[in-house]
Design an enzyme around this catalytic site. Structure first.
Site, PDB file in Angstrom:
ATOM      1  N   CYS A 223       0.654  -1.407   0.083  1.00  0.00           N
ATOM      2  CA  CYS A 223      -0.077  -0.139  -0.133  1.00  0.00           C
ATOM      3  C   CYS A 223       0.959   1.327  -0.083  1.00  0.00           C
ATOM      4  CB  CYS A 223      -1.117   0.065   1.261  1.00  0.00           C
ATOM      5  SG  CYS A 223      -2.320   1.125   1.047  1.00  0.00           S
TER       6      CYS A 223
ATOM      7  N   HIS B 209      -3.684  -5.479   0.696  1.00  0.00           N
ATOM      8  CA  HIS B 209      -3.211  -5.779   1.842  1.00  0.00           C
ATOM      9  C   HIS B 209      -3.518  -7.488   2.133  1.00  0.00           C
ATOM     10  CE1 HIS B 209      -2.682  -1.902   3.461  1.00  0.00           C
ATOM     11  NE2 HIS B 209      -3.778  -1.324   2.746  1.00  0.00           N
TER      12      HIS B 209
ATOM     13  N   GLU C 128      -1.705  -8.706   4.223  1.00  0.00           N
ATOM     14  CA  GLU C 128      -1.301  -8.966   5.913  1.00  0.00           C
ATOM     15  C   GLU C 128      -2.521  -8.528   6.895  1.00  0.00           C
ATOM     16  OE1 GLU C 128      -1.366  -4.447   5.545  1.00  0.00           O
ATOM     17  OE2 GLU C 128      -0.913  -6.268   3.912  1.00  0.00           O
TER      18      GLU C 128
END
Length: 232
Positions: A87, A173, A175
């Site tokens: 990001c 994302h 994660e």
């Protein structure tokens, strides 16, 4: 192997990366660039992960520490270290490699479909041709010269790019954890408006279990990037 992760806001959750590092016998050091008085020496780490953040890479007057962080990231690239940007981190990689980061005409918030391009890269070998990942971004960027576009979505023309074998930028994302999603929805609730690519909080929370699949994809990416240590 020693890995540095740059964390840009307090409730970001790097636990998926930490768990991978522990399983592989690596050591992860989580640093906050805005708090750093100096950056690590090159011989102190082998790999860099740049996490997301609510700021923009072009807001250097508001966040003056961005200047030194970008200089450090460029040095890591020049030294051939594996670098993963997520990001804000992806936008930073575009910026330091000569691309342009700018406000997109539409935000992506929620779980959105991502498509891989026809170009292949070893770090994405474990990703299907089309998959869903969590998104929360308003900026986008141009593809730097010499980079390869690897993925896109309906709202964002560049969701991933690579610069050689050891530098990888991901706009999405993988994660993110359910706990982090809850905090984002609470802290940044003003960004949840009626728009084509912004999902309702109930729809976002209902899909939070997708994070398990996302973490598995992320681990594959990290493992393949780690194999490039010392390759340049």
């Amino acid at each position: 192997m020693n890995i540095i992760a740059f964390k840009h806001f307090s409730f970001d959750d790097e636990s998926a990366i930490t768990a991978w590092a522990v399983r592989q016998g690596h050591t992860l050091y989580v640093l906050t660039p805005s708090d750093l008085e100096s950056y690590p020496n090159s011989d102190a780490f082998d790999m860099l992960v740049i996490l997301g953040g609510p700021m923009s890479v072009y807001e250097e007057e508001r966040y003056p520490w961005l200047v030194e962080e970008k200089r450090f990231v460029r040095r890591c690239i020049d030294e051939g270290k594996p670098v993963l940007g997520i990001c804000l981190g992806a936008q930073m990689l575009s910026d330091v490699l000569g691309g342009t980061v700018y406000r997109n005409d539409r935000k992506e918030i929620g779980w959105h479909e991502i498509n891989r391009t026809a170009d292949r890269h070893p770090s994405l070998e474990n990703l299907p041709e089309t998959f869903v990942s969590y998104q929360w971004h308003g900026d986008t960027f141009t593809l730097p010269e010499g980079a390869t576009r690897l993925a896109y979505s309906e709202a964002c023309g560049i969701q991933a790019f690579a610069y050689g074998d050891n530098v990888l930028a991901l706009q999405f994302h993988l994660e993110t954890t359910p706990a982090c999603i809850d905090e984002m929805l609470n802290t940044w609730s003003s960004e949840i408006v009626d728009a084509p690519f912004i999902q309702h909080p109930s729809a976002i929370v209902a899909q939070a279990d997708r994070s398990k699949t996302s973490h598995a994809m992320l681990c594959g990416i990290l493992e393949r990037l780690a194999t490039t240590v010392g390759a340049v």
